[in-house]
Design an enzyme around this catalytic site. Sequence first.
Site, PDB file in Angstrom:
ATOM      1  N   GLY A 126      50.982 -17.294   8.373  1.00 17.35           N
ATOM      2  CA  GLY A 126      52.238 -17.207   8.932  1.00 17.35           C
ATOM      3  C   GLY A 126      53.155 -17.179   7.710  1.00 17.35           C
ATOM      4  O   GLY A 126      53.381 -16.226   7.284  1.00 17.35           O
ATOM      5  N   SER A 193      46.224 -14.501   4.253  1.00 15.94           N
ATOM      6  CA  SER A 193      47.705 -14.123   4.479  1.00 15.94           C
ATOM      7  C   SER A 193      48.686 -15.117   3.842  1.00 15.94           C
ATOM      8  O   SER A 193      48.399 -15.304   2.541  1.00 15.94           O
ATOM      9  CB  SER A 193      48.003 -13.648   6.016  1.00 15.94           C
ATOM     10  OG  SER A 193      49.150 -13.302   6.128  1.00 15.94           O
ATOM     11  N   TRP A 194      49.489 -15.873   4.537  1.00 21.11           N
ATOM     12  CA  TRP A 194      50.185 -16.708   3.782  1.00 21.11           C
ATOM     13  C   TRP A 194      49.454 -17.739   3.332  1.00 21.11           C
ATOM     14  O   TRP A 194      49.625 -18.391   2.345  1.00 21.11           O
ATOM     15  CB  TRP A 194      51.164 -17.316   4.660  1.00 21.11           C
ATOM     16  CG  TRP A 194      51.872 -18.716   4.491  1.00 21.11           C
ATOM     17  CD1 TRP A 194      51.315 -19.940   5.350  1.00 21.11           C
ATOM     18  CD2 TRP A 194      52.641 -19.055   3.461  1.00 21.11           C
ATOM     19  NE1 TRP A 194      51.948 -21.146   4.602  1.00 21.11           N
ATOM     20  CE2 TRP A 194      52.527 -20.542   3.602  1.00 21.11           C
ATOM     21  CE3 TRP A 194      53.127 -18.465   2.484  1.00 21.11           C
ATOM     22  CZ2 TRP A 194      53.456 -21.176   2.551  1.00 21.11           C
ATOM     23  CZ3 TRP A 194      53.862 -19.143   1.701  1.00 21.11           C
ATOM     24  CH2 TRP A 194      54.152 -20.642   1.798  1.00 21.11           C
ATOM     25  N   ASP A 349      45.196  -2.710   5.464  1.00 20.03           N
ATOM     26  CA  ASP A 349      46.292  -3.991   5.769  1.00 20.03           C
ATOM     27  C   ASP A 349      47.637  -3.556   5.509  1.00 20.03           C
ATOM     28  O   ASP A 349      48.143  -3.175   4.358  1.00 20.03           O
ATOM     29  CB  ASP A 349      45.700  -5.165   5.032  1.00 20.03           C
ATOM     30  CG  ASP A 349      46.409  -6.291   5.213  1.00 20.03           C
ATOM     31  OD1 ASP A 349      47.645  -6.378   5.869  1.00 20.03           O
ATOM     32  OD2 ASP A 349      46.015  -7.472   4.807  1.00 20.03           O
ATOM     33  N   HIS A 377      44.475  -6.191   8.645  1.00 13.68           N
ATOM     34  CA  HIS A 377      44.786  -7.422   8.229  1.00 13.68           C
ATOM     35  C   HIS A 377      44.140  -8.684   8.571  1.00 13.68           C
ATOM     36  O   HIS A 377      43.838  -9.566   8.077  1.00 13.68           O
ATOM     37  CB  HIS A 377      46.339  -7.830   8.317  1.00 13.68           C
ATOM     38  CG  HIS A 377      46.799  -9.004   7.988  1.00 13.68           C
ATOM     39  ND1 HIS A 377      46.951  -9.331   6.691  1.00 13.68           N
ATOM     40  CD2 HIS A 377      47.396 -10.120   8.658  1.00 13.68           C
ATOM     41  CE1 HIS A 377      47.501 -10.428   6.492  1.00 13.68           C
ATOM     42  NE2 HIS A 377      47.722 -11.011   7.643  1.00 13.68           N
TER      43      HIS A 377
END
Length: 402
Positions: A126, A193-194, A349, A377
């Site tokens: 996120g 990711s985050w 990605d 991703h």
Amino acid sequence: MSLVLGCIFQQSPLPLSKELHSPSFSPVSLRLHPSSFFPAPRSSIHNLVFNSGRNKIVAGAQSISYMSEQQSCGASMESIPELNRNLYSEIEPYSSGFLKVSDLHSIYWEQSGNPNGHPVVFLHGGPGGGTSPSNRRFFDPEFYRIILFDQRGAGKSTPHACLEENTTWDLIGDIEKLREHLGIPEWQVFGGSWGSTLALAYSQSHPDKVTGMVLRGIFLLRKKELDWFYEGGAAAIFPDAWEPFRDLIPENERSSFISAYSKRLNSKDLETQYEAARMWTKWEMMTAHLHRNEENIKRGDDDKFSLAFARIENHYFVNKGFFPSDSFLLDNIEKIRHIKTSIVQGRYDVCCPMMSAWDLHKAWPEAEFKVVPDAGHSANEPGIAAELVAANEKLKNILKSQ
């Protein structure tokens, strides 16, 4: 891929339909040492040959295999089983709760797997994405004590979608409060990711608390990454997904889509917030897989999920991750260079393009770098999921050999 560590061998991977039987182990606090993982490259990524004690490590551009110069315990290479690359079976938490981390925020946490196992904390993406039951499946439940938690404002944490007292440094503090609350001296960190951003920031703040890391879909929260995904770069690949995202914003506000969406996501009108949140979330969900994933895209229709996901992401991006400089995470690699780390990156990605993973790899060649050639991703794509499980298996085998 095969792995030789003394006389410790990983069991053969089992189909998900069969019961998993991992060897038992004694619950002791374990720390990885630099000599026990992946040595620094001595030539280009395309044709690497390393030497580490009795083991010669030969790495190609897309894989790393281990060949022992002496056959450990007399076993032939043919008899050494491959690392498990299958997701583990679904499991339920054995404990869960809420931890009050400030006067305003309480975070949801849960534990699953082996209560006496090696602790691993899962950092979700996120920010604002929250955790899901499938996140537990990357880890051997007989070896790992698996800790999931929802970051401030996300998932089951309260208050929902709240931006107040919600910064990277607040989250790092929460991770430490959770570790202390659960009585964990040190733990493995897993983030995509985050989650990879937060994992890097946390480990750089508390390197003595991290036994190893698995990172996926690298996001360093730099201006060029935000510009790529939110200001029109990725539109070259997904114009059909981009145009609805673009068209919500009037032409006179399109000089900065992040700022324009911030205005709407923080509107006093709730329906304006929901409309912007749905569009923001669908844009990301439509680009997160190499092959279109309808189930993922439908998450954009969930107003509760979308509001937390979009508002918190946008809040962090407007504030540049709350980092003091654009290259902050890369500039502080020296603090974590000793930590055994595996980086998994999908070649295609679009959300977190490979340039960031490549920049991290160049700054940190000691970390294993794995490019999945047919993936985007999402951690749920088959090739990505397989490499994440394998990366955890490598760390598990090293811990068991200590």
